[in-house]
Scaffold this active site. Structure first.
Site, PDB file in Angstrom:
ATOM      1  N   GLU A   1       0.863  -1.190   0.000  1.00 52.90           N
ATOM      2  CA  GLU A   1       0.000   0.000   0.000  1.00 52.90           C
ATOM      3  C   GLU A   1       0.905   1.247   0.000  1.00 52.90           C
ATOM      4  OE1 GLU A   1      -2.031   0.080   3.775  1.00 52.90           O
ATOM      5  OE2 GLU A   1      -3.509   1.564   3.155  1.00 52.90           O
TER       6      GLU A   1
ATOM      7  N   LYS B   1      -9.617   1.754  -1.750  1.00 48.49           N
ATOM      8  CA  LYS B   1      -9.857   1.146  -0.429  1.00 48.49           C
ATOM      9  C   LYS B   1     -11.212   1.586   0.135  1.00 48.49           C
ATOM     10  CE  LYS B   1      -7.175   0.624   3.910  1.00 48.49           C
ATOM     11  NZ  LYS B   1      -5.939   1.087   4.579  1.00 48.49           N
TER      12      LYS B   1
ATOM     13  N   CYS C   1      -4.960  -3.572   2.810  1.00 48.89           N
ATOM     14  CA  CYS C   1      -4.664  -3.551   4.245  1.00 48.89           C
ATOM     15  C   CYS C   1      -5.886  -3.785   5.128  1.00 48.89           C
ATOM     16  CB  CYS C   1      -3.929  -2.255   4.595  1.00 48.89           C
ATOM     17  SG  CYS C   1      -2.933  -2.463   6.104  1.00 48.89           S
TER      18      CYS C   1
ATOM     19  N   VAL D   1      -0.067  -2.049  10.791  1.00 47.46           N
ATOM     20  CA  VAL D   1       0.414  -1.593  12.091  1.00 47.46           C
ATOM     21  C   VAL D   1      -0.178  -2.441  13.228  1.00 47.46           C
ATOM     22  CG1 VAL D   1       0.969   0.779  11.427  1.00 47.46           C
ATOM     23  CG2 VAL D   1      -1.354   0.241  12.150  1.00 47.46           C
TER      24      VAL D   1
END
Ligand code: ACM
Length: 265
Positions: A40, A110, A143, A170
């Protein structure tokens, strides 16, 4: 029906698109596959301080990053799926572009924006797409879409054999969760993540977890990268495996679904 799929795991320098593209050129030396997935936002970095900052780094879907990747796709005769800050009029999307030897094929914007991404990007409003890339049907999600099992299910129900999953992870749970997404749907998934730390906003340090991976329809992790190094990997997959949705003589993961009983909203 074998197909070679791979990823690059990079560590972009925030905002330095040219340096990040050059680094990818270096990481791609000797890379041979049918499909390459890049992370990404792989040319820009992730932690935008404002929408204006993202706008300054945004490109149209047929802009320089697409040109750069298309040249590589032609040269190596492969398909590429990669993250991009996409500008379209006044809108800015966290997108993935899909390109190949004959040029740009499509994109995905997204739909599930994570945390402060909601202050930066517009959310996509089209369904996650599936593209025929050579013999493979390849679906795209980005993601945080992993946290919504409907995304992978929707791609699988649209006949995806493989899910390409550009990421900047993350949260720690995604690599394990993608195993479940693959088992639920009997698909392959290629998660291409990044490494490194971004500390552009006081008090909001982001550590990216790496661990890019390829998972098969039985939930086997065919390859998983480190959590802290730039890397690439290629594995051979068998597309026929993803088209076989039965898991024993009595159970077929798609035919056995009880859509008459599920609540979806
Ligand atoms: C993410 O969706 N990049 C966490």
């Amino acid at each position: 029906m074998t197909y070679r799929v791979g990823f690059i795991q990079n560590q972009p320098v925030f905002g330095d698109i040219e340096a990040n593209r050059n680094r990818i050129t270096h990481l791609l030396e000797g890379f041979e596959a049918d499909l390459l997935v890049l992370p990404e936002l792989f040319t820009t970095g992730y932690q935008f301080a404002s929408r204006e900052e993202a706008n300054d780094l945004a490109e149209t879907i047929s802009g320089p990053t697409t040109e750069f990747l298309t040249a590589f796709a032609k040269n190596k005769n492969l398909f590429i799926i990669a993250g991009l800050v996409e500008r379209d009029g006044d809108a800015i999307y966290n997108s993935s572009l899909v390109t190949g030897p004959d040029g740009l094929i499509g994109r995905y914007r997204k739909i599930h924006l994570f945390d402060t991404e909601k202050n930066i990007f517009d959310a996509g409003d089209e369904p996650p797409p599936v593209f025929e890339l050579g013999p493979a049907r390849v679906g795209v999600m980005i993601c945080f879409d992993w946290r919504f099992p409907e995304t992978a299910r929707s791609l699988a129900l649209s006949n995806a054999d493989v899910i390409a999953h550009p990421s900047n992870l993350v949260l720690p749970h995604c690599p394990q969760s993608m195993i479940t997404r693959c088992l639920e749907n009997r698909v392959y998934a290629i998660t291409a993540d990044r490494v490194g730390i971004e500390q552009r906003i006081p008090g909001e340090t982001l550590t990216f977890i790496g661990q890019s991976q390829v998972v098969d329809p039985d939930g086997n992790v065919l390859v998983r990268a480190s959590s802290d190094r730039e890397e690439s990997a290629v594995v051979e997959i068998d597309l026929a495996k993803a088209r076989q949705k039965s898991i024993n003589p009595a159970n077929d993961l798609f035919r056995d679904r009880r859509v008459d009983l599920y609540r979806l909203s």
